[in-house]
Motif scaffolding. Sequence first.
Motif, PDB file in Angstrom:
ATOM      1  N   ALA A 272       0.840  -1.205   0.000  1.00 52.15           N
ATOM      2  CA  ALA A 272       0.000   0.000   0.000  1.00 52.15           C
ATOM      3  C   ALA A 272       0.872   1.252   0.000  1.00 52.15           C
ATOM      4  O   ALA A 272       0.599   2.215  -0.738  1.00 52.15           O
ATOM      5  N   GLU A 273       1.943   1.230   0.812  1.00 48.25           N
ATOM      6  CA  GLU A 273       2.865   2.374   0.871  1.00 48.25           C
ATOM      7  C   GLU A 273       3.532   2.593  -0.485  1.00 48.25           C
ATOM      8  O   GLU A 273       3.677   3.732  -0.938  1.00 48.25           O
ATOM      9  N   GLU A 274       3.930   1.495  -1.135  1.00 49.11           N
ATOM     10  CA  GLU A 274       4.592   1.610  -2.445  1.00 49.11           C
ATOM     11  C   GLU A 274       3.630   2.142  -3.507  1.00 49.11           C
ATOM     12  O   GLU A 274       4.015   2.956  -4.356  1.00 49.11           O
ATOM     13  N   GLU A 275       2.365   1.700  -3.442  1.00 45.47           N
ATOM     14  CA  GLU A 275       1.358   2.207  -4.386  1.00 45.47           C
ATOM     15  C   GLU A 275       1.126   3.699  -4.163  1.00 45.47           C
ATOM     16  O   GLU A 275       0.998   4.458  -5.136  1.00 45.47           O
TER      17      GLU A 275
ATOM     18  N   ALA B 192       3.279   5.810  -2.926  1.00 43.77           N
ATOM     19  CA  ALA B 192       4.475   6.493  -3.433  1.00 43.77           C
ATOM     20  C   ALA B 192       4.385   6.632  -4.955  1.00 43.77           C
ATOM     21  O   ALA B 192       4.725   7.690  -5.514  1.00 43.77           O
ATOM     22  N   ALA B 193       3.898   5.571  -5.640  1.00 48.46           N
ATOM     23  CA  ALA B 193       3.759   5.619  -7.102  1.00 48.46           C
ATOM     24  C   ALA B 193       2.753   6.705  -7.492  1.00 48.46           C
ATOM     25  O   ALA B 193       3.001   7.476  -8.434  1.00 48.46           O
ATOM     26  N   ARG B 194       1.601   6.759  -6.752  1.00 44.01           N
ATOM     27  CA  ARG B 194       0.588   7.806  -7.034  1.00 44.01           C
ATOM     28  C   ARG B 194       1.186   9.210  -6.843  1.00 44.01           C
ATOM     29  O   ARG B 194       0.969  10.103  -7.673  1.00 44.01           O
ATOM     30  N   ARG B 195       1.952   9.361  -5.761  1.00 46.68           N
ATOM     31  CA  ARG B 195       2.588  10.670  -5.507  1.00 46.68           C
ATOM     32  C   ARG B 195       3.540  11.027  -6.643  1.00 46.68           C
ATOM     33  O   ARG B 195       3.599  12.175  -7.073  1.00 46.68           O
ATOM     34  N   ALA B 196       4.286  10.032  -7.121  1.00 45.15           N
ATOM     35  CA  ALA B 196       5.241  10.279  -8.206  1.00 45.15           C
ATOM     36  C   ALA B 196       4.510  10.774  -9.454  1.00 45.15           C
ATOM     37  O   ALA B 196       4.966  11.709 -10.127  1.00 45.15           O
ATOM     38  N   VAL B 197       3.354  10.158  -9.756  1.00 41.72           N
ATOM     39  CA  VAL B 197       2.558  10.576 -10.925  1.00 41.72           C
ATOM     40  C   VAL B 197       2.101  12.025 -10.730  1.00 41.72           C
ATOM     41  O   VAL B 197       2.223  12.849 -11.649  1.00 41.72           O
ATOM     42  N   GLN B 198       1.586  12.333  -9.519  1.00 37.75           N
ATOM     43  CA  GLN B 198       1.130  13.699  -9.233  1.00 37.75           C
ATOM     44  C   GLN B 198       2.290  14.698  -9.372  1.00 37.75           C
ATOM     45  O   GLN B 198       2.116  15.786  -9.945  1.00 37.75           O
TER      46      GLN B 198
ATOM     47  N   ALA C 163       9.352  10.164 -14.391  1.00 41.10           N
ATOM     48  CA  ALA C 163       8.180   9.655 -13.672  1.00 41.10           C
ATOM     49  C   ALA C 163       7.857   8.232 -14.133  1.00 41.10           C
ATOM     50  O   ALA C 163       7.532   7.370 -13.315  1.00 41.10           O
ATOM     51  N   ALA C 164       7.955   8.010 -15.445  1.00 40.23           N
ATOM     52  CA  ALA C 164       7.671   6.680 -15.987  1.00 40.23           C
ATOM     53  C   ALA C 164       8.678   5.666 -15.441  1.00 40.23           C
ATOM     54  O   ALA C 164       8.288   4.555 -15.044  1.00 40.23           O
ATOM     55  N   LEU C 165       9.951   6.071 -15.394  1.00 40.08           N
ATOM     56  CA  LEU C 165      10.988   5.187 -14.837  1.00 40.08           C
ATOM     57  C   LEU C 165      10.683   4.891 -13.372  1.00 40.08           C
ATOM     58  O   LEU C 165      10.693   3.730 -12.948  1.00 40.08           O
ATOM     59  N   LYS C 166      10.384   5.958 -12.616  1.00 40.97           N
ATOM     60  CA  LYS C 166      10.104   5.800 -11.191  1.00 40.97           C
ATOM     61  C   LYS C 166       8.874   4.921 -10.987  1.00 40.97           C
ATOM     62  O   LYS C 166       8.869   4.024 -10.142  1.00 40.97           O
ATOM     63  N   ARG C 167       7.826   5.164 -11.798  1.00 42.55           N
ATOM     64  CA  ARG C 167       6.603   4.386 -11.701  1.00 42.55           C
ATOM     65  C   ARG C 167       6.875   2.914 -12.013  1.00 42.55           C
ATOM     66  O   ARG C 167       6.396   2.029 -11.307  1.00 42.55           O
ATOM     67  N   ALA C 168       7.676   2.670 -13.050  1.00 41.41           N
ATOM     68  CA  ALA C 168       8.002   1.280 -13.419  1.00 41.41           C
ATOM     69  C   ALA C 168       8.718   0.583 -12.263  1.00 41.41           C
ATOM     70  O   ALA C 168       8.392  -0.564 -11.922  1.00 41.41           O
ATOM     71  N   ARG C 169       9.681   1.309 -11.638  1.00 44.08           N
ATOM     72  CA  ARG C 169      10.399   0.738 -10.487  1.00 44.08           C
ATOM     73  C   ARG C 169       9.430   0.442  -9.348  1.00 44.08           C
ATOM     74  O   ARG C 169       9.475  -0.632  -8.728  1.00 44.08           O
ATOM     75  N   GLU C 170       8.518   1.390  -9.062  1.00 44.93           N
ATOM     76  CA  GLU C 170       7.572   1.212  -7.960  1.00 44.93           C
ATOM     77  C   GLU C 170       6.555   0.113  -8.245  1.00 44.93           C
ATOM     78  O   GLU C 170       6.169  -0.630  -7.341  1.00 44.93           O
TER      79      GLU C 170
ATOM     80  N   ALA D 248       7.149  -2.536 -10.070  1.00 41.25           N
ATOM     81  CA  ALA D 248       7.894  -3.792  -9.890  1.00 41.25           C
ATOM     82  C   ALA D 248       7.979  -4.122  -8.398  1.00 41.25           C
ATOM     83  O   ALA D 248       7.755  -5.275  -7.988  1.00 41.25           O
ATOM     84  N   ALA D 249       8.254  -3.096  -7.572  1.00 46.28           N
ATOM     85  CA  ALA D 249       8.336  -3.303  -6.118  1.00 46.28           C
ATOM     86  C   ALA D 249       6.978  -3.744  -5.574  1.00 46.28           C
ATOM     87  O   ALA D 249       6.902  -4.643  -4.736  1.00 46.28           O
ATOM     88  N   ALA D 250       5.892  -3.128  -6.084  1.00 44.38           N
ATOM     89  CA  ALA D 250       4.536  -3.489  -5.631  1.00 44.38           C
ATOM     90  C   ALA D 250       4.227  -4.930  -6.018  1.00 44.38           C
ATOM     91  O   ALA D 250       3.650  -5.677  -5.229  1.00 44.38           O
ATOM     92  N   ARG D 251       4.625  -5.323  -7.237  1.00 47.93           N
ATOM     93  CA  ARG D 251       4.401  -6.713  -7.674  1.00 47.93           C
ATOM     94  C   ARG D 251       5.143  -7.679  -6.752  1.00 47.93           C
ATOM     95  O   ARG D 251       4.597  -8.708  -6.361  1.00 47.93           O
ATOM     96  N   LYS D 252       6.393  -7.320  -6.430  1.00 45.94           N
ATOM     97  CA  LYS D 252       7.201  -8.167  -5.543  1.00 45.94           C
ATOM     98  C   LYS D 252       6.521  -8.288  -4.172  1.00 45.94           C
ATOM     99  O   LYS D 252       6.424  -9.382  -3.602  1.00 45.94           O
ATOM    100  N   ALA D 253       6.021  -7.167  -3.640  1.00 43.03           N
ATOM    101  CA  ALA D 253       5.330  -7.172  -2.339  1.00 43.03           C
ATOM    102  C   ALA D 253       4.074  -8.029  -2.409  1.00 43.03           C
ATOM    103  O   ALA D 253       3.783  -8.779  -1.478  1.00 43.03           O
TER     104      ALA D 253
END
Length: 147
Positions: A53-56, A58-64, A92-99, A101-106
């Motif tokens: 949830a925290e990683e998601e 963070a991803a939303r914040r990155a998009v904003q 942002a796209a790079l950061k989102r892709a990383r996040e 991937a982290a969310a998928r791992k979680a």
Amino acid sequence: AEEASAREEEDAAEEAARQAALKRAREEAAARKAAARARAAKRAAARAAKKRAEEEEAARRAVQEAEAAKRAAEEASAREEEDAAEEAARQAALKRAREEAAARKAAARARAAKRAAARAAKKRAEEEEAARRAVQEAEAAKRAAEE
């Protein structure tokens, strides 16, 4: 002789009851251990879900932030604005892709924890059933001995 035989039967019944009690105690300990494992697995699943949830978030914040950067770039000169927006979007796209991937791992970790919890719960149920059977067998042995 009948008294001796009755005493032997009584001793045998007591021994059977003692064995059943020992078996029950062992099985109850095993059931407690399984319950503790299930609780630990549940806690691990909750931690993984919280992390996801925290990683998601963070991803939303990155998009904003990327959108805010894009708006700021639009206020600059046309050429600069275009370059800055493209770069911000790329970052942002790079950061989102990383996040992501982290969310998928979680999520995978959470699923694995859930499976472990289910296994522990199933094992506990089996152990409880075995303990119940042992109690019934002990009572049956005691009744047989009494008869």
